[in-house]
Design a protein around this motif. Structure first.
Motif, mmCIF file in Angstrom:
data_model
loop_
_atom_site.group_PDB
_atom_site.id
_atom_site.type_symbol
_atom_site.label_atom_id
_atom_site.label_comp_id
_atom_site.label_asym_id
_atom_site.label_seq_id
_atom_site.Cartn_x
_atom_site.Cartn_y
_atom_site.Cartn_z
ATOM 1 N N ARG A 152 -1.313 -2.260 7.963
ATOM 2 C CA ARG A 152 -2.683 -2.744 7.808
ATOM 3 C C ARG A 152 -3.565 -2.043 8.842
ATOM 4 N N PHE A 196 -6.948 -5.794 0.198
ATOM 5 C CA PHE A 196 -5.825 -5.644 1.135
ATOM 6 C C PHE A 196 -6.348 -5.376 2.543
ATOM 7 N N SER A 237 2.502 0.916 4.431
ATOM 8 C CA SER A 237 2.334 -0.526 4.343
ATOM 9 C C SER A 237 1.644 -1.107 5.566
ATOM 10 N N ILE A 241 -7.504 -2.354 -3.015
ATOM 11 C CA ILE A 241 -7.309 -1.801 -1.668
ATOM 12 C C ILE A 241 -8.258 -2.488 -0.693
ATOM 13 N N HIS A 246 -2.621 5.173 -2.830
ATOM 14 C CA HIS A 246 -3.800 4.372 -2.523
ATOM 15 C C HIS A 246 -4.658 5.066 -1.460
ATOM 16 N N GLN A 283 -8.490 -0.185 -8.686
ATOM 17 C CA GLN A 283 -7.596 0.099 -7.556
ATOM 18 C C GLN A 283 -8.348 -0.010 -6.234
ATOM 19 N N LEU A 287 0.837 -1.192 0.000
ATOM 20 C CA LEU A 287 0.000 0.000 0.000
ATOM 21 C C LEU A 287 0.872 1.241 0.000
#
Length: 95
Positions: free
Chosen positions: A83, A44, A81, A41, A7, A37, A3
């Protein structure tokens, strides 16, 4: 997928625009590119970030929390990056 700030910017722009089409125009992208995209996302993140309808999109609770939590971290970073729900990590050599 890693990420990146772009994003997060896409998610924020979609939330502010209230429409994938308007967000795409503001980002100088095609609407299908924004949709693709956004789906990546969401995959993710592990859940839907927007409720989609013919009237536009509305951010979910997940989107509001995720954007708020990571916006500050990502604003000064070249990569995001972390989460959702995780603690941002300091970059080597920076504190």
């Amino acid at each position: 997928m890693r990420l990146e700030i772009r994003h997060l910017e896409l998610v924020v722009e979609v939330a502010e625009a209230g429409s994938l089409r308007r967000a795409a125009a503001r980002l100088h992208l095609s609407q299908p590119a924004v949709t693709t995209q956004l789906k990546r996302i969401e995959q993710f993140v592990g859940g839907a970030l927007f409720i989609r309808s013919t009237d536009g999109v509305v951010p979910t609770h997940t989107a509001r929390n995720w954007c708020g939590t990571h916006a500050t971290c990502c604003a000064s970073s070249t990569r995001c990056s972390a989460r959702p729900g995780s603690t941002p990590r300091a970059s080597p050599g920076r504190r």
